[in-house]
Design an enzyme around this catalytic site. Sequence first.
Site: not given
Length: 318
Positions: A145-149
């Site tokens: 997952l992306d950092r902000n997901t």
Amino acid sequence: MREIHITEKDANQRLDKFLIKYMDKSSKGFIYKMLRKKRIKYNGKKAKGNENLKMGDSIQLYLSEETINKFREIKEIQNIKTTFEVIFEDKNILLCNKPLGLLVHPDKKSSKNTLIDEVLSYLVSKGEYDPKNSMGFTPGICNRLDRNTSGIIIVGKNLKTLQTINQMIKENKIKKYYLTIVKGVVEKSGILKGYHKKNNKNNQVEIMNTYKEGSKYVETRYRPLKNNGVYTLLEVEIITGRSHQIRAHLSKINHPIIGDRKYGDSTINNYFRKKYKLKHQFLHAYKINFPGKKEFIANMPDIYKKICMGENININLQ
């Protein structure tokens, strides 16, 4: 001479891949050279490296202890505070609820206090992972997952589980669902198909209707859960797992995710930033289904709950 006995944990992998992990500071060339010169043998015989290891097999290293130790890097696991929530855990698998802002793996800018660091520290503290006796295997993360997901991350605690989960994901046998809030009212479920191409210079992707050289097929399914006449809370299922797939696909049909600075609407983003201090896309990997109808759900971060309540599009996830 050092002899390595293959246990169930290290079986079902190629000999060369095992050796590369076992002596992870050596080059592939060195490994293959030692195999050719019979300085490394498999069950007492000359090996090519493509043999599949089985429980009970043995590997003989006709190398000095100094040479072996020089090529072996014993991982130093720092004692790190756990910020993820444990959703489910048994002897084979760990399901984490990754918080916002936490990298899954180290990148060029940051190499400390990532989710994998937290996971390894957690498993060491439980006595389930010992880097000194791991035979080169390290528990691994199966999805990213992306950092902000935020949301569900799958960790394989042993090689067999890691291989099995990765194959299931590849064959789309594990269903992954996300929650997101988008601009506009979405009244019907839909399936989005197209071709995905990433620009590595600006870390942005383009979704195209037809194939272009270097592009890859993508498929995204969505289902509206609730709307307030201005925004819609969607459940999104990814059939393919490409970088920024959900964000770019929804933006292409004029329903960009709120807070998304790459693919979103700046006016809407400003509204949510001022009212809720949302500085990134609203995207949460909230549900995962394994074969056999085993379902797991991850709670949303507090800021997402606050937005859903404030915009009157709140739902009960359980």
